[in-house]
Design an enzyme around this catalytic site. Structure first.
Site, mmCIF file in Angstrom:
data_model
loop_
_atom_site.group_PDB
_atom_site.id
_atom_site.type_symbol
_atom_site.label_atom_id
_atom_site.label_comp_id
_atom_site.label_asym_id
_atom_site.label_seq_id
_atom_site.Cartn_x
_atom_site.Cartn_y
_atom_site.Cartn_z
ATOM 1 N N LYS A 171 -3.546 36.068 17.422
ATOM 2 C CA LYS A 171 -2.036 35.354 17.217
ATOM 3 C C LYS A 171 -2.618 34.234 16.232
ATOM 4 O O LYS A 171 -3.584 33.272 16.930
ATOM 5 C CB LYS A 171 -1.550 34.797 18.483
ATOM 6 C CG LYS A 171 -0.037 34.554 18.631
ATOM 7 C CD LYS A 171 0.383 34.360 19.896
ATOM 8 C CE LYS A 171 1.837 33.894 20.023
ATOM 9 N NZ LYS A 171 2.252 33.465 21.316
HETATM 10 O O1 G3P Z 1 4.574 32.170 23.459
HETATM 11 C C1 G3P Z 1 5.522 31.634 22.415
HETATM 12 C C2 G3P Z 1 6.966 31.168 22.822
HETATM 13 O O2 G3P Z 1 7.479 32.147 23.604
HETATM 14 C C3 G3P Z 1 6.872 29.992 23.562
HETATM 15 O O3 G3P Z 1 8.116 29.639 24.157
HETATM 16 O O4 G3P Z 1 9.464 28.274 25.932
HETATM 17 O O5 G3P Z 1 7.502 27.437 24.897
HETATM 18 O O6 G3P Z 1 9.247 27.634 23.690
HETATM 19 P P1 G3P Z 1 8.658 28.097 24.509
#
Ligand code: G3P
Length: 217
Positions: A83
């Site tokens: 990633k």
């Molecule tokens: O892993 C990336 C993403 O899904 C993060 O989500 O909830 O931290 O905005 P969030």
């Protein structure tokens, strides 16, 4: 639509994998920090649990550093997906890594222009963050529709991995639009099962069944 789970909690991953619903896993530096464990150990354990793509994010921000970290991450298991952030160095690393046969997930995507660049760099997955866009008053799902339209126009193979998912409506809207993947926090994945009429109906069936005194097995 493929379901990935967005967590580095290996107990959660094992429990969800047993459901047969998991197609992959995504992690990020915040989720690894939350696990309190070493990234290499966590990713190895996840890769042994789930055969699908497992995203492990680089922490370097320069091209050479990303490639060095990617080499280490790719050695863990065949299903590691590197990633990288959506930056000029990240997309250069994406191009190099995909040419070399790696799966690459380009993360922190907040615009259709960025998603177009990621596809042109050969990304396996593009991760638009819908919840974080909603948080700042921009409709995240409009971005998903835009990216899908652009990718279809040109036949890009890059899969749209809907990230930063907060609730079931994100999942359903993404599925209606035809997004390839959604990565879900475990709680959101579990919430997809729920409907009060299912609980009510099951309770009524069981009460009636008990009155029959029968057993099936
Ligand atoms: O892993 C990336 C993403 O899904 C993060 O989500 O909830 O931290 O905005 P969030």
């Amino acid at each position: 639509m493929k379901f990935f789970v967005d967590t580095a909690d290996t107990a959660e991953i094992k429990s969800l994998a047993a459901s047969g619903l998991l197609d992959g896993v995504t992690t990020n530096p915040s989720l690894i920090a939350k696990s309190g464990r070493r990234i290499l150990d966590v990713i190895a354990e996840i890769c042994a649990t789930v055969p699908g793509p497992v995203s492990a994010e680089v922490a370097a921000t320069d091209y050479d550093g990303m490639l060095a970290e990617a080499r280490v991450l790719r050695r863990i298991a065949k299903n590691v997906t590197v990633k990288v952030p959506l930056t000029p160095d990240g997309l250069r690393a994406c191009h190099h890594l995909t040419q070399d046969g790696a799966m690459v997930n380009v993360t922190l995507c907040f615009s259709a222009a960025q998603a177009l660049l990621a596809a042109k760099s050969g990304a396996t997955f593009i991760s638009p963050f819908v919840g974080r866009l909603d948080d700042v008053g921009q409709d995240g799902m409009v971005l998903i529709a835009d990216i899908l339209q652009i990718y279809r126009n040109y036949g890009f193979k890059t899969e749209v991995l809907v990230a930063s998912v907060r609730h079931p409506i994100h999942v359903i809207t993404a599925a209606k639009l035809g997004a390839h993947v959604a990565t879900l926090p475990p709680a959101v994945l579990r919430s997809l099962f729920n409907h009060p009429l299912t609980d009510k109906g099951l309770a009524a069936f069981l009460a009636d069944w008990a009155k029959t005194g029968q057993q099936i097995a």
